[in-house]
Design a protein around this motif. Sequence first.
Motif, PDB file in Angstrom:
ATOM      1  N   MET A 149       0.828  -1.200   0.000  1.00 48.17           N
ATOM      2  CA  MET A 149       0.000   0.000   0.000  1.00 48.17           C
ATOM      3  C   MET A 149       0.866   1.255   0.000  1.00 48.17           C
ATOM      4  O   MET A 149       0.558   2.232  -0.657  1.00 48.17           O
ATOM      5  N   LEU A 150       1.938   1.213   0.793  1.00 48.70           N
ATOM      6  CA  LEU A 150       2.806   2.376   0.866  1.00 48.70           C
ATOM      7  C   LEU A 150       4.205   2.020   0.374  1.00 48.70           C
ATOM      8  O   LEU A 150       5.196   2.587   0.796  1.00 48.70           O
ATOM      9  N   GLY A 151       4.235   1.088  -0.533  1.00 47.28           N
ATOM     10  CA  GLY A 151       5.505   0.691  -1.129  1.00 47.28           C
ATOM     11  C   GLY A 151       5.886   1.637  -2.251  1.00 47.28           C
ATOM     12  O   GLY A 151       5.259   2.672  -2.464  1.00 47.28           O
ATOM     13  N   THR A 152       6.929   1.251  -2.989  1.00 46.03           N
ATOM     14  CA  THR A 152       7.425   2.149  -4.032  1.00 46.03           C
ATOM     15  C   THR A 152       6.718   1.858  -5.361  1.00 46.03           C
ATOM     16  O   THR A 152       6.202   0.761  -5.592  1.00 46.03           O
ATOM     17  N   GLU A 153       6.763   2.859  -6.225  1.00 47.85           N
ATOM     18  CA  GLU A 153       6.203   2.685  -7.555  1.00 47.85           C
ATOM     19  C   GLU A 153       7.004   1.657  -8.369  1.00 47.85           C
ATOM     20  O   GLU A 153       6.414   0.831  -9.053  1.00 47.85           O
ATOM     21  N   ARG A 198       8.661  14.612  -2.688  1.00 52.29           N
ATOM     22  CA  ARG A 198       7.652  14.460  -1.626  1.00 52.29           C
ATOM     23  C   ARG A 198       8.197  14.919  -0.277  1.00 52.29           C
ATOM     24  O   ARG A 198       7.512  15.576   0.499  1.00 52.29           O
ATOM     25  N   VAL A 240      -0.057  15.450   6.096  1.00 53.64           N
ATOM     26  CA  VAL A 240       0.683  14.936   4.939  1.00 53.64           C
ATOM     27  C   VAL A 240       0.234  13.483   4.752  1.00 53.64           C
ATOM     28  O   VAL A 240       0.435  12.652   5.632  1.00 53.64           O
ATOM     29  N   PRO A 241      -0.391  13.179   3.619  1.00 53.90           N
ATOM     30  CA  PRO A 241      -0.969  11.830   3.481  1.00 53.90           C
ATOM     31  C   PRO A 241       0.078  10.764   3.207  1.00 53.90           C
ATOM     32  O   PRO A 241       1.046  11.020   2.492  1.00 53.90           O
ATOM     33  N   PRO A 242      -0.122   9.580   3.787  1.00 53.68           N
ATOM     34  CA  PRO A 242       0.703   8.438   3.379  1.00 53.68           C
ATOM     35  C   PRO A 242       0.237   8.035   1.981  1.00 53.68           C
ATOM     36  O   PRO A 242      -0.949   7.813   1.770  1.00 53.68           O
ATOM     37  N   LEU A 243       1.121   7.974   1.020  1.00 56.81           N
ATOM     38  CA  LEU A 243       0.687   7.786  -0.370  1.00 56.81           C
ATOM     39  C   LEU A 243       0.974   6.403  -0.919  1.00 56.81           C
ATOM     40  O   LEU A 243       2.065   5.873  -0.748  1.00 56.81           O
ATOM     41  N   PRO A 244      -0.020   5.838  -1.585  1.00 58.94           N
ATOM     42  CA  PRO A 244       0.224   4.581  -2.281  1.00 58.94           C
ATOM     43  C   PRO A 244       1.165   4.813  -3.460  1.00 58.94           C
ATOM     44  O   PRO A 244       1.347   5.958  -3.887  1.00 58.94           O
ATOM     45  N   PRO A 245       1.761   3.727  -4.011  1.00 58.97           N
ATOM     46  CA  PRO A 245       2.641   3.915  -5.163  1.00 58.97           C
ATOM     47  C   PRO A 245       1.875   4.493  -6.345  1.00 58.97           C
ATOM     48  O   PRO A 245       0.656   4.434  -6.371  1.00 58.97           O
ATOM     49  N   HIS A 246       2.574   5.011  -7.300  1.00 64.56           N
ATOM     50  CA  HIS A 246       2.075   5.553  -8.565  1.00 64.56           C
ATOM     51  C   HIS A 246       0.940   6.557  -8.396  1.00 64.56           C
ATOM     52  O   HIS A 246      -0.031   6.564  -9.105  1.00 64.56           O
ATOM     53  N   ILE A 247       1.048   7.441  -7.437  1.00 64.77           N
ATOM     54  CA  ILE A 247       0.130   8.567  -7.375  1.00 64.77           C
ATOM     55  C   ILE A 247       1.018   9.801  -7.508  1.00 64.77           C
ATOM     56  O   ILE A 247       2.067   9.883  -6.888  1.00 64.77           O
TER      57      ILE A 247
END
Lengths: 394, 194
Positions: free
Chosen positions: A260-264, A358, B144-151
């Motif tokens: 969910m919070l991993g890398t792209e 970020r 600051v939101p925790p973001l999922p990948p590819h956003i």
Amino acid sequence: MAQTVGDFLVNRLHDWGVRKVFGYPGDGINGVFGALNRAEGRIDYIQARHEEMAAFMASAYAKFTGKLGVCIATSGPGASHLITGLYDARLDHMPVLAITGQQARTAIGGHYQQEVDLPSMFKDVAGAFVQQASAPAQVRHLVDRAIRTALGERRVRAIVLPNDLQEMEYEEPARAHGTIHSGTGFAKPRVVPYDADLRKAAEVLNKGKKVAILVGAGALGATDEVIAVANKLGAGAAKALLGKAVLPDDLPWVTGSIGMLGTEPSYALMTECDTLLMIGSGFPYSEFLPKEGQARGVQIDIAPDMLSLRYPMEVNLVGDSAETLKALLPLLDEKGDCTWRKAIASNLRGWWKTLEERAMQPAKPVNPQRITWELSPRLPDRVILTSDSGSCAN
Amino acid sequence: MMASLSGGLASMGAAVPYGIAAKFAHPDRPVIALVGDGAMQMNNMAELITVAKYWKKWSDHRWIVCVLNDEDLNQVTWEQRVMEGDPKFNASQQIPDVPYHRFAELIGLKGIFVDNPDRLGAAWDEALAADRPVVLEVKTDPEVPPLPPHITLQQAKKFTETLLKGDQREGNVIAGTARQVFESILPGGDRDDG
């Protein structure tokens, strides 16, 4: 003075190589604490503020040393406080032994103060081996079996000692019917799959053009082997949280965390691969792995019950990660084509920029991502990192 | 490097006891623990007393806990927003502001407080050079939101604005929107099924 059951327990733990015990005292376990005191530092007792914290320490001690973690607490509330830390060990497959007191044998079953049905309470977390001792001559095999099965099966075990028993004179089991004559010692086995199964795995991996590797805690200690296999396969590798220290992040084919919070780049690795090699991971979120049918799968895990659990694998290998990868390596073909790795490296360059962007976004007052962005280049050699659960782990 | 956390159980309150155990396992290695303010208040502040009791026995004195003080049970707040589509439930999520760095000083450890992002680098350097364990408290932004990948950052900003607006209103006004925004960026959501 003759050796008490408490003294025997401490000596037996020492024979098993136990040198650190994390805990909190109470009158239900004083017979063992007295023995720890009499042992004059042969086993270090580490005083936590709360039994749950002592159990977390035992779990983490096992993680950071590969040895048995031991925690100790009194009866009733002391024992029940241990539970969450013990589940932590249980869910991360760590060998931990919990030793607790209990009311006197003459009081058990009498709704006595601080009386809790401890064998029932520990039954889920300690699984197949939770025992309450009822006679001095029984304690030897309880300790031996608890520790050997904790190490052998990487599980939590619990021994419950009624307080009157702790102070009794220890007796060796008689040479008679109905006694157990156990011994100490455990050597970790070398677990490697059969050649035929390794060949099947190699066949799948050799056919892949875009191989993705996922490593978890089971691959700690197999860094060189993972790198060798990944290089031969021209693979990229993502890391589950518990496998963070398996591979350094500055390799241009290591995509870092996943989920969910991993890398792209990890996300791209999994959604675009044609072959998945999972090593020692129970990473829970299947939606971040390839879609079923997209990739052919090979998994290596020391625990059969962790195989083909998150993705249906074509070849399931039970084995030690390092030993299995070593055996697999000569069966793998060197992939000449490096298109896949080039794509991964290009994703990664973009990702590091995104991370910086970020982290540098203004916030009120501090952007939490900036904390780890600044820490990362400053991490000392040989650092041990821990994190709590929640936003701080992200 | 070694690194671990409460993986399978994902329990709160593991970071400081893990950091302590790390020192009993390898007293010659530096240890850094990252902890939220929720876990500090739950039980990890008390466990700093254990650090104060034992640190002089450790051959390498570097033991740092970095506390993210945002007065919010932040992960679950974001889950309320994006998984449930609910606004932040202040009664359950907002937690008191506690001076963790001063507590550290009270019990004989070193305390460092940072509320300026440009001071972070120097603060880490100071903590890593300290002669005793350190509580590095950073005043962080819970929004600051925790973001999922590819956003993308643009998407993230819009997403955050939408969600935070919801916090100002009563009830479930944003439920639909938030869920849609989030589902569209998750695997298994609309975009990937299409």
